[in-house]
Design a protein around this motif. Structure first.
Motif, mmCIF file in Angstrom:
data_model
loop_
_atom_site.group_PDB
_atom_site.id
_atom_site.type_symbol
_atom_site.label_atom_id
_atom_site.label_comp_id
_atom_site.label_asym_id
_atom_site.label_seq_id
_atom_site.Cartn_x
_atom_site.Cartn_y
_atom_site.Cartn_z
ATOM 1 N N PHE A 218 0.869 -1.232 0.076
ATOM 2 C CA PHE A 218 0.016 0.161 0.093
ATOM 3 C C PHE A 218 0.978 1.305 -0.106
ATOM 4 C CE2 PHE A 218 -1.942 3.572 2.369
ATOM 5 C CZ PHE A 218 -3.191 3.735 1.591
ATOM 6 N N THR A 219 2.071 1.331 0.977
ATOM 7 C CA THR A 219 2.610 2.330 1.018
ATOM 8 C C THR A 219 3.433 2.647 -0.195
ATOM 9 O OG1 THR A 219 2.928 2.100 3.260
ATOM 10 C CG2 THR A 219 4.733 3.419 2.195
ATOM 11 N N ALA A 220 3.998 1.656 -1.010
ATOM 12 C CA ALA A 220 4.823 1.882 -2.283
ATOM 13 C C ALA A 220 3.814 2.412 -3.447
ATOM 14 C CB ALA A 220 5.384 0.457 -2.689
ATOM 15 N N ALA A 221 2.480 1.825 -3.376
ATOM 16 C CA ALA A 221 1.422 2.257 -4.420
ATOM 17 C C ALA A 221 1.270 3.660 -4.197
ATOM 18 C CB ALA A 221 0.352 1.243 -4.281
ATOM 19 N N PHE A 222 1.022 4.102 -2.899
ATOM 20 C CA PHE A 222 0.801 5.239 -2.634
ATOM 21 C C PHE A 222 1.676 6.197 -2.953
ATOM 22 C CE2 PHE A 222 0.728 9.047 0.355
ATOM 23 C CZ PHE A 222 -0.577 9.280 0.187
ATOM 24 N N LEU A 223 3.022 5.968 -2.605
ATOM 25 C CA LEU A 223 4.081 6.730 -3.027
ATOM 26 C C LEU A 223 4.242 6.881 -4.561
ATOM 27 C CD1 LEU A 223 6.800 5.972 -0.549
ATOM 28 C CD2 LEU A 223 5.834 8.165 -0.919
ATOM 29 N N ALA A 224 3.941 5.691 -5.207
ATOM 30 C CA ALA A 224 4.048 5.888 -6.689
ATOM 31 C C ALA A 224 2.844 6.747 -7.313
ATOM 32 C CB ALA A 224 3.816 4.382 -7.421
ATOM 33 N N LEU A 225 1.925 6.680 -6.640
ATOM 34 C CA LEU A 225 0.571 7.699 -7.347
ATOM 35 C C LEU A 225 0.934 8.930 -7.128
ATOM 36 C CD1 LEU A 225 -2.091 7.355 -8.410
ATOM 37 C CD2 LEU A 225 -3.093 7.374 -5.752
ATOM 38 N N PHE A 226 1.569 9.155 -6.114
ATOM 39 C CA PHE A 226 1.924 10.994 -5.693
ATOM 40 C C PHE A 226 3.170 11.376 -6.111
ATOM 41 C CE2 PHE A 226 -2.024 9.791 -3.368
ATOM 42 C CZ PHE A 226 -2.944 10.500 -3.900
ATOM 43 N N TRP A 227 4.285 10.502 -6.285
ATOM 44 C CA TRP A 227 5.453 10.951 -6.265
ATOM 45 C C TRP A 227 6.173 10.528 -7.511
ATOM 46 C CZ3 TRP A 227 10.489 8.594 -3.587
ATOM 47 C CH2 TRP A 227 11.644 9.277 -3.704
ATOM 48 N N PRO A 228 6.434 11.460 -8.530
ATOM 49 C CA PRO A 228 6.827 10.870 -9.907
ATOM 50 C C PRO A 228 8.058 10.060 -10.065
ATOM 51 C CG PRO A 228 6.220 13.325 -9.858
ATOM 52 C CD PRO A 228 6.127 12.893 -8.645
ATOM 53 N N ARG A 229 8.969 10.262 -8.906
ATOM 54 C CA ARG A 229 10.190 9.328 -9.020
ATOM 55 C C ARG A 229 9.787 8.081 -8.547
ATOM 56 N NH1 ARG A 229 15.425 13.014 -7.373
ATOM 57 N NH2 ARG A 229 14.865 14.659 -8.795
ATOM 58 N N ALA A 230 8.870 7.890 -8.147
ATOM 59 C CA ALA A 230 8.492 6.334 -7.688
ATOM 60 C C ALA A 230 7.556 5.677 -8.754
ATOM 61 C CB ALA A 230 7.878 6.281 -6.373
ATOM 62 N N ARG A 231 7.347 6.462 -9.939
ATOM 63 C CA ARG A 231 6.139 5.754 -10.868
ATOM 64 C C ARG A 231 6.896 4.793 -11.670
ATOM 65 N NH1 ARG A 231 3.349 11.451 -11.705
ATOM 66 N NH2 ARG A 231 2.044 11.300 -9.842
ATOM 67 N N THR A 232 8.090 4.293 -11.851
ATOM 68 C CA THR A 232 8.730 3.372 -12.675
ATOM 69 C C THR A 232 8.548 2.269 -11.864
ATOM 70 O OG1 THR A 232 11.008 3.239 -11.648
ATOM 71 C CG2 THR A 232 10.441 5.033 -13.498
ATOM 72 N N LEU A 233 8.434 1.208 -12.670
ATOM 73 C CA LEU A 233 8.215 -0.141 -11.943
ATOM 74 C C LEU A 233 9.192 -0.600 -11.013
ATOM 75 C CD1 LEU A 233 6.448 -2.646 -11.573
ATOM 76 C CD2 LEU A 233 7.584 -3.758 -13.696
ATOM 77 N N PRO A 234 10.669 -0.158 -11.532
ATOM 78 C CA PRO A 234 11.829 -0.704 -10.553
ATOM 79 C C PRO A 234 11.591 0.271 -9.260
ATOM 80 C CG PRO A 234 12.773 -0.421 -12.998
ATOM 81 C CD PRO A 234 11.228 -0.053 -12.868
ATOM 82 N N ALA A 235 11.542 1.276 -9.339
ATOM 83 C CA ALA A 235 11.303 2.055 -8.147
ATOM 84 C C ALA A 235 10.314 1.777 -7.188
ATOM 85 C CB ALA A 235 10.995 3.871 -8.626
ATOM 86 N N ALA A 236 8.867 1.541 -7.773
ATOM 87 C CA ALA A 236 7.861 1.014 -7.014
ATOM 88 C C ALA A 236 8.242 -0.183 -6.117
ATOM 89 C CB ALA A 236 6.850 0.807 -7.751
ATOM 90 N N LEU A 237 8.644 -1.245 -7.055
ATOM 91 C CA LEU A 237 9.054 -2.554 -6.537
ATOM 92 C C LEU A 237 10.227 -2.424 -5.517
ATOM 93 C CD1 LEU A 237 8.998 -4.903 -9.501
ATOM 94 C CD2 LEU A 237 7.351 -4.696 -7.696
ATOM 95 N N PHE A 238 11.338 -1.275 -5.484
ATOM 96 C CA PHE A 238 12.061 -1.155 -4.647
ATOM 97 C C PHE A 238 11.711 -0.467 -3.257
ATOM 98 C CE2 PHE A 238 14.854 2.119 -2.527
ATOM 99 C CZ PHE A 238 15.841 1.299 -2.263
ATOM 100 N N LEU A 239 10.606 0.414 -3.441
ATOM 101 C CA LEU A 239 10.115 0.862 -2.371
ATOM 102 C C LEU A 239 9.314 -0.231 -1.578
ATOM 103 C CD1 LEU A 239 9.147 4.233 -3.574
ATOM 104 C CD2 LEU A 239 10.943 3.861 -2.148
ATOM 105 N N PHE A 240 8.634 -1.034 -2.126
ATOM 106 C CA PHE A 240 7.932 -2.303 -1.525
ATOM 107 C C PHE A 240 8.891 -3.183 -0.811
ATOM 108 C CE2 PHE A 240 7.065 -6.887 -1.954
ATOM 109 C CZ PHE A 240 5.853 -6.724 -1.037
ATOM 110 N N VAL A 241 9.872 -3.492 -1.513
ATOM 111 C CA VAL A 241 10.844 -4.368 -0.873
ATOM 112 C C VAL A 241 11.761 -3.733 0.279
ATOM 113 C CG1 VAL A 241 12.973 -5.535 -1.430
ATOM 114 C CG2 VAL A 241 11.421 -5.787 -3.280
ATOM 115 N N ALA A 242 11.759 -2.481 -0.069
ATOM 116 C CA ALA A 242 12.796 -1.768 1.145
ATOM 117 C C ALA A 242 11.777 -1.721 2.706
ATOM 118 C CB ALA A 242 12.824 -0.251 0.930
ATOM 119 N N MET A 243 10.424 -1.549 2.378
ATOM 120 C CA MET A 243 9.723 -1.567 3.539
ATOM 121 C C MET A 243 9.491 -3.084 4.000
ATOM 122 S SD MET A 243 6.089 0.563 4.361
ATOM 123 C CE MET A 243 5.490 0.436 5.794
ATOM 124 N N ALA A 244 9.229 -3.881 3.120
ATOM 125 C CA ALA A 244 8.979 -5.307 3.325
ATOM 126 C C ALA A 244 10.096 -5.924 4.297
ATOM 127 C CB ALA A 244 8.490 -6.033 2.322
#
Length: 178
Positions: A69-95
């Motif tokens: 949820f957090t990674a998806a939320f960031l990808a929705l509102f933060w342009p730098r998190a909108r690439t697949l590698p960035a969104a997956l990275f943020l998910f893995v970082a928190m997980a």
């Protein structure tokens, strides 16, 4: 729980391994911060939330669902998190926080599968010492914790980071040879 510094080491090593073309520095730093966020659940103790409750320490805040949820939320509102590698990275970082906590030798376990399953779990091997809190951190037990983190987290992270950092150097060297 491992120390807050060790939680941040995992996403930073992963970002280094993936390289700055895939994971830009701001995303890497947000990932390091996200790796520490699940422990904010300790504030619940001040409001009467019991350790073993779903929203208690190592419960819902340590789940894969909240990381997604957090990674998806960031990808929705933060342009730098909108690439697949960035969104997956943020998910893995928190997980990674919950997974590291599952490798510790104390506590009630981790609610990694919340809300689909409410049990608390550990990994079969639990080599990381639980970090003491407060002044006790500066004791022999604190040193034991840091040593276990060095062996079980920092050294593998260093290998991961250095392996990833070598790849662009080799690619640049091959390009220069042509």
């Amino acid at each position: 729980m491992p120390t807050i510094i060790t939680h941040a080491a995992v996403p930073l090593a992963l970002a280094a391994a993936m390289g700055p073309r895939r994971i830009v520095l701001p995303v890497a730093l947000v990932g390091a911060a996200l790796a520490a966020v699940p422990d904010a659940d300790v504030i619940g103790f001040k409001f009467g939330v019991a350790y073993a409750d779903a929203w208690g320490h190592r419960g819902a805040s340590h789940s894969l669902a909240l990381a997604a949820f957090t990674a998806a939320f960031l990808a929705l509102f933060w342009p730098r998190a909108r690439t697949l590698p960035a969104a997956l990275f943020l998910f893995v970082a928190m997980a990674s926080h919950g997974v590291l906590d599952m490798a510790t030798d104390g506590g009630l376990g981790v609610g990694l599968a919340w809300p689909f399953e409410t049990g608390r779990h550990f990994l079969p091997a639990r080599p990381i010492r639980v970090s003491p809190i407060g002044a006790e951190f500066f004791s022999a037990r604190g040193v034991e914790t840091l040593l276990s983190e060095l062996v079980w987290v920092w050294l593998p992270c260093a290998v991961l980071a250095l392996t990833g950092l070598r790849r662009p150097v080799l690619a640049d060297a091959r390009a220069t040879e042509r």
